[in-house]
Design an enzyme around this catalytic site. Structure first.
Site, short mmCIF file in Angstrom:
data_model
loop_
_atom_site.label_atom_id
_atom_site.label_comp_id
_atom_site.label_asym_id
_atom_site.label_seq_id
_atom_site.Cartn_x
_atom_site.Cartn_y
_atom_site.Cartn_z
N ARG A 99 50.02 56.65 -55.94
CA ARG A 99 50.64 55.42 -55.42
C ARG A 99 51.80 55.80 -54.51
NH1 ARG A 99 50.57 51.59 -60.83
NH2 ARG A 99 48.31 51.68 -61.07
N SER A 125 48.38 48.26 -58.23
CA SER A 125 48.57 47.41 -59.41
C SER A 125 49.56 46.28 -59.17
CB SER A 125 48.99 48.30 -60.58
OG SER A 125 49.05 47.55 -61.75
N HIS A 126 50.64 46.29 -59.96
CA HIS A 126 51.62 45.21 -59.92
C HIS A 126 52.68 45.42 -58.83
CE1 HIS A 126 52.75 48.60 -62.26
NE2 HIS A 126 54.02 48.29 -62.11
N LYS A 142 42.73 55.52 -56.98
CA LYS A 142 42.44 56.37 -58.13
C LYS A 142 40.94 56.53 -58.26
CE LYS A 142 42.47 52.90 -61.78
NZ LYS A 142 42.89 52.59 -63.13
N ASP A 193 47.76 40.64 -62.86
CA ASP A 193 48.50 41.38 -61.83
C ASP A 193 47.65 41.63 -60.59
OD1 ASP A 193 46.76 43.20 -62.95
OD2 ASP A 193 48.11 44.89 -62.62
N ASP A 228 45.68 43.97 -59.45
CA ASP A 228 44.29 44.41 -59.54
C ASP A 228 43.57 43.87 -60.77
OD1 ASP A 228 45.95 46.02 -61.15
OD2 ASP A 228 44.53 47.67 -61.13
N ASP A 247 44.12 44.00 -64.10
CA ASP A 247 43.96 44.65 -65.40
C ASP A 247 45.07 44.29 -66.38
OD1 ASP A 247 45.89 46.15 -64.14
OD2 ASP A 247 44.88 48.09 -64.38
N ARG A 248 46.19 43.76 -65.89
CA ARG A 248 47.27 43.38 -66.81
C ARG A 248 47.17 41.91 -67.19
NH1 ARG A 248 52.86 46.43 -65.42
NH2 ARG A 248 51.96 48.49 -65.11
N THR A 252 51.37 57.14 -72.66
CA THR A 252 51.23 56.04 -71.70
C THR A 252 50.16 56.41 -70.67
OG1 THR A 252 53.51 55.36 -71.96
CG2 THR A 252 52.45 54.80 -69.87
N GLU A 277 48.77 48.37 -74.57
CA GLU A 277 50.04 48.97 -74.21
C GLU A 277 51.09 47.88 -74.03
OE1 GLU A 277 49.74 52.60 -71.55
OE2 GLU A 277 48.31 51.22 -70.68
N SER A 307 52.93 47.64 -71.62
CA SER A 307 53.04 47.33 -70.20
C SER A 307 52.02 46.26 -69.81
CB SER A 307 52.84 48.59 -69.37
OG SER A 307 51.63 49.24 -69.72
N LYS A 335 42.02 48.50 -68.91
CA LYS A 335 42.56 47.30 -69.51
C LYS A 335 42.07 46.11 -68.69
CE LYS A 335 47.11 47.97 -67.36
NZ LYS A 335 47.13 49.36 -66.87
#
Ligand code: G16
Length: 544
Positions: A22, A113-114, A126, A278, A280, A282-283, A345, A364, A366, A377
């Site tokens: 990132r 991500s976020h 990734k 978020d 992408d 996953d959160r 993590t 997690e 997060s 996730k």
């Protein structure tokens, strides 16, 4: 198909962090930067000739350009098929599902991500392996090592591929398959949850909901599943249009960044359930009318109630949490007599446990929870899990949470983030913490006596691999903990995360504000790490 070999020079900063590489978009736009990293990945892998690669991203700025570059490098390196989400879009869990479902060799997921998006903001990439999960550390290390000596990459010279029309295209022997990014995922969700019950609960008005897609990838997924399939009113999904800059916001589902949702959920016209995802997808953030569910509690509550969900009706083989996640899920596992694993993590550490069938559910602090249905996730999965739970238990979110605390006790928890700390200051702070570890055990600080103080080292029980230096832990005799870690996902300086928790078994004392209940431990954390003193700051940037 004419393959060109382009001379390049290595970049020294291509070491993937917690979840891939990132960096700022401008870093990725340097000549050969993305190309080098993708070629380094392909150079480190074996046996993919003629096989399938899945490709997609969260739609942030540079997504489309990056996909065109990667298509050409993948073609030149001999992949047989590329499966790409229409418009270059795939949520991270959807990409994981597609890798698994179509037995692809692996996939490249483009996301930071976020983190915010736009020409001056962040981008990321990734590699996920054939089980659909993030590449393990041994692979990411190999990618980095290769990137340090790379001197050329392979590509082909062709016009850009049409990413917007579903269907097959061919370049030489390479098949490019543009697919609907949502339908496989929607089908998977339908196979896990009780959709007829959810439809009924929504149409009867028993469940009212609000989902904030934060102008990120989950908009199209939430509209299809929550609105089209489950019958929620169209206005139940807000900020549904994915934008390259997420509307100028951080697509980070917490109370600070999903403030539009938070304001409604704490108002007197709150729906029964509110959630956000978020960049992408996953959160997840879970809320109910007048209540925010911490991710650690959410994981524990899901574990305790999983038998109410059709796919998990037979019970869970085990659960896992990342080390800094609160110990709430451990209590559920102990009471149900199932194993609970503590991993570093990073979602990649759950992969082996899931593949070996040792765990069914993991999560997690997060804002990440997931199960063995994919190897990432999964934000919308968590939303559907909670909706299914509410529909089955016929209780508001607040009652479910309070009932859980009464039964298992409450692990009062918070995380303080100090972002963009100058790297030398952050490194000195960690060194200072390390120096104290041998002398801390046995020391008393008010009502807290240190039981252990160490640096978390993880041995994978499946493949025996060892991951060292995964965060500094100070544990107390009453079960409280303070954990210190430097984030592996930031793009500016270093981010210090301080995780603090205390167990409260007494139901009459469980309804306290976390910052108040944890004040003494928060003071101790400063005493140990001196972040305020060393940075001159007076408060964390973000508290979750
Ligand atoms: C990634 C990882 C998670 C991790 C999170 C925060 O999530 O997949 O496992 O918990 O980063 O990591 P850190 O504390 O190192 O910043 P995401 O949603 O950013 O891909």
């Amino acid at each position: 198909m004419k393959i060109e070999t382009i001379t390049t020079h290595p970049y020294s900063d291509q070491n993937p962090g917690t979840s891939g590489l990132r960096k700022k978009v401008k870093v990725f736009q340097q000549p050969g930067y993305l190309e080098n990293f993708v070629q380094s990945i392909f150079d480190s892998l074996e046996g993919f000739a003629g096989k399938t690669l899945v490709l997609g991203g969260d739609g942030r700025y540079f997504n489309r350009a990056a996909i065109q570059i990667i298509i050409k490098i993948a073609a030149a390196n001999g992949f047989g098929e590329l499966i790409i989400g229409q418009g270059g879009l795939l949520s991270t869990p959807a990409a994981s599902n597609i890798i698994r479902k179509y037995q692809a060799f692996g996939g490249l997921i483009l996301s930071a991500s976020h983190n915010p998006g736009g020409p001056d903001e962040d981008f990321g990439i990734k590699y996920n392996v054939g089980n659909g999960g993030p590449a393990p550390e041994k692979d990411t290390l190999a990618f980095y090592q290769r990137s340090q000596s790379i001197n050329n990459y392979k590509t082909i010279i062709i016009d850009d591929i049409d990413l917007d029309n579903i269907g097959e295209q061919h370049i030489g022997d390479l098949k490019i398959n543009i697919i609907d990014p949502v339908s496989d995922y929607a089908e998977l969700m339908q196979s896990i949850f009780d959709f007829p019950l959810l439809r009924q609960s929504i149409s009867a008005g028993y469940i009212t909901l609000l989902f904030d897609a934060m102008h990120a990838i989950t908009g199209p997924y939430a509209k299809r599943i929550l609105v089209d399939m489950l019958g929620a009113p169209a206005e139940s999904v807000i900020n549904a249009q994915p934008l390259e800059d997420f509307g100028g916001h951080h697509p980070d589902p917490n109370l600070a960044h999903a403030h539009e949702l938070a304001e409604i959920m704490f108002s007197d016209h709150a729906p029964t359930f509110g959630a956000a995802s978020d960049g992408d997808g996953d959160r997840n953030m879970i809320t109910g009318s007048q209540i925010f569910v911490t991710p650690s509690d959410s994981l524990a509550i899901m574990a305790a109630n999983a038998h109410l969900i059709p796919a998990y009706a037979q019970g869970l083989s085990g659960v896992a949490r990342s080390m800094p996640t609160s110990q709430a899920v451990d209590r559920v596992a102990a009471s149900y007599g199932i194993p609970c694993y503590e991993t570093p993590t990073g979602w990649k550490f759950f992969g082996n446990l899931l593949d070996a069938g040792k765990i069914t559910l993991c999560g997690e602090e997060s804002f990440g929870t997931g199960s063995d249905h994919v190897r990432e996730k999964d934000g919308l999965w968590a939303v559907l899990f909670w909706l299914n739970l509410i529909a089955r238990r016929r209780q508001p979110v607040a009652d479910i949470v309070h009932g859980h605390w009464q039964k298992f006790g409450r692990d009062i928890y918070c995380r303080h983030d100090y972002e963009a700390v100058e790297t030398p200051i952050a490194n000195a702070l960690v060194e200072h913490l390390r120096e104290q570890l041998p002398k801390l055990p046995g020391q008393e600080f008010g009502e807290y006596t240190v039981k252990f103080a160490d640096e978390f080292c993880y041995e994978d029980s499946v493949d025996g691999s060892i991951s060292r230096n995964q965060g500094i832990r100070v544990g107390f005799t009453n079960g409280s903990r303070i954990v210190f870690r430097l984030s592996g996902t930031g793009t500016v300086g270093a981010t210090l995360r301080i995780y603090i928790e205390r167990f409260e078994p007494d139901a009459s004392r469980q309804d306290q504000d976390a910052q108040v209940a944890l004040a003494e431990l928060i003071g101790l954390a400063e005493q140990f790490c001196e972040v305020k003193k060393r940075t001159g700051r007076d408060a964390p940037n973000v508290i979750t």
